[in-house]
Enzyme design. Structure first.
Site, short mmCIF file in Angstrom:
data_model
loop_
_atom_site.label_atom_id
_atom_site.label_comp_id
_atom_site.label_asym_id
_atom_site.label_seq_id
_atom_site.Cartn_x
_atom_site.Cartn_y
_atom_site.Cartn_z
CG HIS A 9 -1.83 1.19 1.49
ND1 HIS A 9 -1.45 2.16 2.38
CD2 HIS A 9 -2.91 1.32 0.61
CE1 HIS A 9 -2.79 2.99 2.22
NE2 HIS A 9 -3.53 2.27 1.28
CD GLU A 36 -2.84 1.98 -3.25
OE1 GLU A 36 -2.02 2.28 -2.36
OE2 GLU A 36 -4.01 2.17 -3.37
CG ASP A 38 -3.36 5.90 -3.85
OD1 ASP A 38 -4.51 5.31 -4.28
OD2 ASP A 38 -2.70 5.94 -2.80
CG HIS A 51 -3.48 9.09 -0.53
ND1 HIS A 51 -4.25 9.89 0.25
CD2 HIS A 51 -4.31 7.92 -0.57
CE1 HIS A 51 -5.31 9.08 0.75
NE2 HIS A 51 -5.29 8.02 0.19
CD GLU A 142 -7.65 4.84 -4.71
OE1 GLU A 142 -6.98 4.19 -3.98
OE2 GLU A 142 -8.66 5.50 -4.64
O1 G3P Z 1 -6.83 1.80 -2.44
C1 G3P Z 1 -7.02 0.90 -1.41
C2 G3P Z 1 -6.76 2.10 -0.37
O2 G3P Z 1 -5.42 2.50 -0.54
C3 G3P Z 1 -7.88 2.85 -0.11
O3 G3P Z 1 -7.69 3.85 0.56
O4 G3P Z 1 -7.04 6.17 0.70
O5 G3P Z 1 -5.16 4.83 1.23
O6 G3P Z 1 -6.33 5.19 -1.18
P1 G3P Z 1 -6.47 4.93 0.31
CA CA Z 2 -5.23 3.82 -2.78
#
Ligand code: G3P
Ligand code: CA
Length: 292
Positions: A9, A36, A38, A51, A142
Site C-alpha cells: 500500500h 499500489e 494512487d 495519494h 487507483e
Molecule cells: O486503495 C486501497 C486503499 O488505498 C484505499 O484507501 O485512501 O489509502 O487510497 P486510500
Molecule cells: Ca489507494
C-alpha cells in the site's frame, strides 16, 4: 504459503515516505504480489503517483511555492506542471495545519531526499525490476477523485488507461488491477471506455454493501475498508456474486487496543476469508503467511 494476495500500500510506506520510488523499490524486494499507485493529474496532464489531490501533507510545497495556494489555503497537484512538481521534496506524511507527523514511529520527517514521479516512471521501475530480477510484480493503480478532475476539465480515467495500455496493461491477464472509489466512474470505465482490465470497487461506507450486486455487473472485485468486514453480509454477498475481496489497510502501527498485528491478519485473512490485503508493512504480512 497460503495463496493470499499481498498489496504493498503506497509501497513499503511503513518504512519509507509513501509513494516514493524508494518505497516502491523497498516493497518490491519484499516480494508482494502487487505494488499500489494512487494517481492524480498534474496541470499538464501527467499522471502523478500521489495519494491526495493536495500537495501540502506530503511535500514542502508551502516553502517552495508559497503564493500558489488556492483560496481554501490548500495547494493542489492539478495547479502545478510536472516540471514544477519535480522541484518538490516528498516528506513523511504530516498534518498540514499543525506540522505533526501522522505516524510518529515512521521515517523521520524531512530527512534524506525524495521526490514525486509519474505513473509512467513507476511502471518503468517495476517493469525494469521485473526484467533485471526475473520476478513478476503486478501494478494496482487507483484513479483518484474522477469527479474533481472532471470539474477541472480533465478526464483522468482516459489518461490513465492510455498510459496502462502503452505499457501493455489492457486485459485481466496483464498483472494490473485498476481500483476506484467512484462507482459511476468504474461503470463508465467498463461500459463506455470498454476497458477489459480487472476492476476493483473500493468501499468505505456500510450503506455501499447493499450495492454489491450492482457492482458485480461491471467489476471483478471489492476493496472494502477492514471495518466493513464486521458486517457479515459483505463477504457473503461478495462470494454470492463471485467477487474477490482485497481489504484495506493493515498497518502494524495502527492497531486496536488488545489486538496484535498477527491477530488482525488472522481475523481478516482467515476468519473473514478475504482474498488479499493492502498493507503498509508487506514484509510482516508475508512473514505471517509463511509461518502460518
Ligand atoms: O486503495 C486501497 C486503499 O488505498 C484505499 O484507501 O485512501 O489509502 O487510497 P486510500
Ligand atoms: Ca489507494
Amino acid at each position: 504459503m497460503e495463496s493470499k494476495i499481498v498489496i504493498a500500500h503506497r509501497g513499503a510506506s511503513g518504512y519509507v515516505p509513501e509513494h516514493t520510488l524508494a518505497a516502491k523499490a523497498m516493497a518490491y524486494a519484499m516480494h508482494p504480489d502487487y505494488l499500489e499507485q494512487d494517481v492524480v493529474l498534474s496541470k499538464d496532464d501527467v499522471p502523478i503517483v500521489i495519494h491526495d489531490i493536495h500537495l501540502d501533507a506530503v511535500t514542502n510545497v508551502a516553502e517552495v511555492f508559497p503564493n500558489r495556494k488556492r483560496e481554501d489555503g490548500r495547494y493542489y497537484v492539478i495547479d502545478f506542471t510536472f516540471e514544477e512538481l519535480k522541484a518538490l521534496r516528498v516528506i513523511e506524511r504530516f498534518d498540514y495545519e499543525t506540522g505533526e507527523v501522522v505516524f510518529p514511529k515512521r521515517f523521520p520527517k524531512g530527512k534524506s531526499r525524495f521526490g514525486l514521479h509519474s505513473l509512467q516512471e513507476e511502471i518503468e521501475l517495476i517493469q525494469g525490476l521485473n526484467k533485471s530480477t526475473g520476478n513478476f510484480m503486478g501494478i494496482y493503480p487507483e484513479i483518484k477523485e474522477p469527479a474533481f478532475h472532471r470539474s477541472e476539465g480533465k478526464d483522468i480515467s482516459t489518461m490513465v488507461l492510455k498510459v496502462l495500455s502503452d505499457y501493455g496493461y489492457t486485459s485481466k491477464k496483464d498483472a494490473c488491477i485498476l481500483q476506484c472509489f467512484d462507482a459511476s466512474e468504474l461503470k463508465r470505465i467498463r461500459q463506455e471506455l470498454n476497458s477489459e482490465l480487472f476492476l476493483v470497487q473500493l468501499m468505505e461506507f456500510e450503506e455501499e454493501i447493499d450495492s454489491i450486486p450492482k457492482f458485480a455487473a461491471y467489476v471483478d472485485g471489492l476493496g472494502p475498508w477492514i471495518k466493513l468486514l464486521e458486517d457479515n453480509r459483505l463477504m457473503a454477498m461478495a462470494n454470492e456474486n463471485k467477487l474477490v475481496v482485497h481489504a484495506y489497510t493493515l498497518r502494524k502501527d495502527q492497531l486496536n487496543e488488545n489486538q496484535t498485528f498477527e491477530e488482525l491478519l488472522e481475523e481478516v485473512l482467515f476468519r473473514q476469508g478475504v482474498d488479499g490485503v493492502f498493507t503498509d508493512h508487506p514484509d510482516a504480512v508475508i512473514q505471517y503467511l509463511k509461518s502460518r
